[in-house]
Design a protein around this motif. Structure first.
Motif, short mmCIF file in Angstrom:
data_model
loop_
_atom_site.label_atom_id
_atom_site.label_comp_id
_atom_site.label_asym_id
_atom_site.label_seq_id
_atom_site.Cartn_x
_atom_site.Cartn_y
_atom_site.Cartn_z
N HIS A 1 0.83 -1.21 0.00
CA HIS A 1 0.00 0.00 0.00
C HIS A 1 0.86 1.26 0.00
CE1 HIS A 1 -2.68 -3.17 1.53
NE2 HIS A 1 -3.69 -2.43 1.06
N TYR B 1 1.19 3.34 -2.23
CA TYR B 1 0.51 4.45 -2.89
C TYR B 1 -0.16 5.39 -1.89
CZ TYR B 1 -3.61 1.55 -2.00
OH TYR B 1 -4.58 0.79 -1.39
N ASN C 1 1.71 8.69 -1.17
CA ASN C 1 1.40 9.73 -2.16
C ASN C 1 1.09 9.03 -3.48
OD1 ASN C 1 1.07 11.91 -3.78
ND2 ASN C 1 3.07 12.83 -3.41
N PRO C 2 -0.19 8.95 -3.83
CA PRO C 2 -0.57 8.20 -5.04
C PRO C 2 -0.01 8.78 -6.33
CG PRO C 2 -2.44 9.43 -4.14
CD PRO C 2 -1.35 9.50 -3.12
N ASN C 3 0.43 10.04 -6.31
CA ASN C 3 0.94 10.68 -7.53
C ASN C 3 2.46 10.57 -7.68
OD1 ASN C 3 -1.67 11.67 -8.24
ND2 ASN C 3 -1.43 13.30 -6.73
N SER D 1 5.99 8.76 -8.46
CA SER D 1 6.56 7.63 -9.21
C SER D 1 7.47 6.81 -8.32
CB SER D 1 7.34 8.15 -10.42
OG SER D 1 8.41 8.99 -10.01
N GLN E 1 6.98 5.52 -5.56
CA GLN E 1 6.32 4.39 -4.88
C GLN E 1 6.63 3.05 -5.56
OE1 GLN E 1 1.98 3.86 -5.71
NE2 GLN E 1 2.15 5.88 -6.67
N HIS E 2 7.00 3.10 -6.83
CA HIS E 2 7.31 1.87 -7.58
C HIS E 2 8.76 1.43 -7.39
CE1 HIS E 2 3.43 2.40 -9.45
NE2 HIS E 2 3.78 3.59 -9.91
N PHE F 1 6.42 11.89 -1.01
CA PHE F 1 6.51 10.45 -0.75
C PHE F 1 7.74 10.13 0.09
CE2 PHE F 1 8.07 6.21 -1.51
CZ PHE F 1 6.93 5.41 -1.55
#
Length: 279
Positions: free
Chosen positions: A13, A15, A18-20, A22, A24-25, A94
């Motif tokens: 989880h 995301y 901060n879902p916006n 990059s 996070q990947h 993030f």
């Protein structure tokens, strides 16, 4: 919930941070053999803690979070270096949350549900990138870890809080959510009005500027300015913390300035008790 399950859940989880972003990947938490660490691209982040001591009680009053960053060649890098890579604002947000959660996980691993607060940084670039509701996402992440904002002291740049309206609004938002706040490196010569502004914006702890300790080591002629700074902070109802007491004799110098809290590589509960008793 065991930390193995917690780290697995967070990795699934990311995301939420901060879902916006990059980033996070390219991030992950790891927990193995009683140790937690983080991964960002080819960088490994090892969290650590240093005790902060109360001169009044002669015990540990809080823990200061730190991080060691090493690349794929095992070369170390300073922590602030992360924020000046070519990542956009979404990745900065993030990163800041990722680091604070990493420190919270390490705190749980080392101390469990400790009543002693943990001090973590909130970077100025993060504050600039978030418009409103500062502290809300981190609060929800702490809740998932079983922690309350009152258990985490957020460290802000003291000069920025004094000068920038957006930083003051952010501090007020953090304070409203229950986070204790620390203003780092509050300048010497800060006026009574400025001390009150810090207090009104939720600041409860302060540290002196980086040159204060070298000045105290150099000569007693600087003591009047340092004493005035410490006295004015206490008159404003703030806790005064002197960090980085790393040389023999530092503690003896600082006790004359009557700080509330001290920390440094050379300190221990025994040395504090011994110094204060002899003084």
């Amino acid at each position: 919930m065991p930390l193995t399950q917690v780290t697995n859940y967070l990795n699934e989880h990311l995301y939420i941070f901060n879902p916006n972003a990059s980033l996070q990947h390219h991030a992950a938490f790891h927990w193995e053999d009683g140790r937690i660490w983080g991964q960002l691209y080819n960088l490994t982040l090892y969290p650590s803690q240093q005790p902060i001591f109360s001169l009044e009680r002669l015990d540990i009053a809080a823990w200061e979070a730190g991080v060691e960053i090493r690349d794929q060649h095992d070369v170390p890098h300073p922590s602030d270096w992360l924020y000046f890579l070519s990542w956009n604002q979404e990745d900065v947000v993030f990163l800041d949350r990722f680091l604070r959660v990493l420190h919270a996980l390490n705190h749980l691993a080392l101390n469990g549900a400790s009543t002693k607060p943990l001090i973590v940084d909130v970077h100025w670039r993060h504050i600039q990138a978030v418009e409103v509701s500062h502290g809300s996402v981190f609060e929800s992440l702490l809740t998932q870890l079983g922690l309350h904002p009152s258990q985490v002291v957020l460290r802000l740049d003291g000069s920025v809080v004094l000068e920038e309206e957006h930083a003051q609004a952010a501090a007020h938002s953090f304070h409203q959510r229950g986070y204790p706040l620390l203003a780092q490196a509050v300048p010497l010569g800060t006026t009574s009005k400025e001390w009150q502004r810090l207090k009104q914006n939720g600041i409860r702890w302060v540290t002196p500027p980086p040159d204060a300790l070298p000045l105290a080591r150099k000569s007693r002629e600087h003591f009047p300015r340092l004493t005035e700074w410490s006295k004015d902070a206490r008159l404003a109802g703030l806790k005064v913390w002197w960090p980085k007491l790393d040389r023999p004799g530092d503690l003896g110098i600082m006790t004359q300035l009557e700080p509330t809290l001290v920390s440094g590589e050379q300190l221990s509960e025994f040395s504090i008790s011994e110094t204060v008793t002899i003084r």
